[in-house]
Design a protein around this motif. Structure first.
Motif, PDB file in Angstrom:
ATOM      1  N   UNK A  32       0.851  -1.185   0.000  1.00 40.12           N
ATOM      2  CA  UNK A  32       0.000   0.000   0.000  1.00 40.12           C
ATOM      3  C   UNK A  32       0.889   1.238   0.000  1.00 40.12           C
ATOM      4  N   UNK A  34       0.989   5.552  -0.081  1.00 39.63           N
ATOM      5  CA  UNK A  34       0.218   6.739   0.242  1.00 39.63           C
ATOM      6  C   UNK A  34       1.086   7.994   0.155  1.00 39.63           C
ATOM      7  N   UNK A  49      -3.955   7.543  -2.026  1.00 38.14           N
ATOM      8  CA  UNK A  49      -3.750   6.171  -1.568  1.00 38.14           C
ATOM      9  C   UNK A  49      -3.886   5.241  -2.756  1.00 38.14           C
ATOM     10  N   UNK A  93       2.516  -2.561   4.810  1.00 33.70           N
ATOM     11  CA  UNK A  93       2.326  -3.971   4.494  1.00 33.70           C
ATOM     12  C   UNK A  93       1.118  -4.478   5.232  1.00 33.70           C
ATOM     13  N   UNK A  94       1.317  -4.843   6.479  1.00 34.94           N
ATOM     14  CA  UNK A  94       0.179  -5.202   7.317  1.00 34.94           C
ATOM     15  C   UNK A  94      -0.340  -3.915   7.951  1.00 34.94           C
ATOM     16  N   UNK A  95      -0.235  -3.770   9.216  1.00 34.27           N
ATOM     17  CA  UNK A  95      -0.768  -2.565   9.849  1.00 34.27           C
ATOM     18  C   UNK A  95       0.268  -1.460   9.963  1.00 34.27           C
ATOM     19  N   UNK A  96       1.532  -1.791   9.747  1.00 28.50           N
ATOM     20  CA  UNK A  96       2.563  -0.808  10.056  1.00 28.50           C
ATOM     21  C   UNK A  96       2.812   0.122   8.869  1.00 28.50           C
ATOM     22  N   UNK A  97       2.722   1.413   9.124  1.00 31.36           N
ATOM     23  CA  UNK A  97       2.963   2.422   8.111  1.00 31.36           C
ATOM     24  C   UNK A  97       4.373   2.971   8.303  1.00 31.36           C
ATOM     25  N   UNK A  99       6.948   5.884   7.062  1.00 36.40           N
ATOM     26  CA  UNK A  99       6.915   7.193   6.411  1.00 36.40           C
ATOM     27  C   UNK A  99       8.305   7.607   5.953  1.00 36.40           C
TER      28      UNK A  99
END
Lengths: 109, 114
Positions: A32, A34, A49, A93-97, A99
């Motif tokens: 993902x 963004x 996104x 990937x999973x929940x971790x963004x 930056x």
């Protein structure tokens, strides 16, 4: 090697210019992508996104992802002084963004 | 409330003191994140809460840092025995569910340790 690399700028452009902001990432597991915009002394806000390679357009903004090169871009057409802000790319990937460091953009009137 | 609320917005403290930062997420958002942003730097992940699951504390830089969240409500980030290198903006974000791509950030708590 950082997971996300982003040129910190600053970048100054005249009003009406096309702006290109870029990030590279190292881990192909990230799915993902963004772009967040952060005005001075404010929290970041989501701008674009996408989760697939190719282009995604929203008004004057286009997000581009090239998964084979692990390269993501944000293009701003007809830039305005109100676009002056810091732009942060983010990958997830999973929940971790994760930056990037952010690119500071100044659009001169 | 309409957005993520953080308090205090500014905190100046002396080295060695403890500080507590508060985050009030958007109602109904199950995921909550804390990030640290040092001057001119990106967002550094600190901790992640998802519902009643065990939090991911992998980003906490030392045992002086701790955070709590009760259910899906308010979270507090506590820094004990503050050091000058703790000076930064601490940002809280909430997310409706995991992997939506949209984190809603508060305006941050700016911490200055003298």
């Amino acid at each position: 090697q950082k997971e996300v690399e982003q040129d910190p700028g600053p970048l100054s452009v005249p009003e009406g210019a096309i702006v290109s902001l870029n990030c590279t990432y190292s881990n192909s597991a990230f799915q993902y992508f963004m772009w967040y915009r952060q005005y001075s002394r404010k929290g970041p806000e989501l701008l674009m996104y996408t989760y697939s390679s190719g282009n995604k357009e929203d008004g004057r903004f286009t997000a581009q992802v090239d998964k084979s090169s692990k390269y993501i871009s944000l293009f701003i057409r007809d830039s305005q002084p109100s676009d002056s802000a810091t732009y942060l790319c983010a990958i997830a990937g999973t929940y971790k963004y994760i930056f990037g460091t952010g690119t500071r953009l100044k659009v001169l009137a | 409330g309409a957005g993520v609320s953080q308090s205090p917005s500014n905190k100046v403290t002396e080295k060695g003191k403890d500080v507590e930062l508060r985050c009030d997420p958007i109602s109904g958002h199950t995921a909550l994140y804390w990030y640290r942003q040092r001057l001119g730097q990106g967002l550094e992940f600190l901790i992640y809460f998802q519902g009643n699951s065990a939090p991911d504390k992998s980003g906490l830089p030392s045992d002086r840092f701790s955070a709590e969240r009760t259910g899906e409500s308010v979270s507090t980030l506590t820094i004990q025995r503050t050091q000058q290198e703790d000076s930064a903006v601490y940002l809280c974000a909430s997310e409706e569910a995991s992997n939506t791509g949209e984190l809603f950030f508060g305006e941050g708590s700016r911490l200055t340790v003298l």
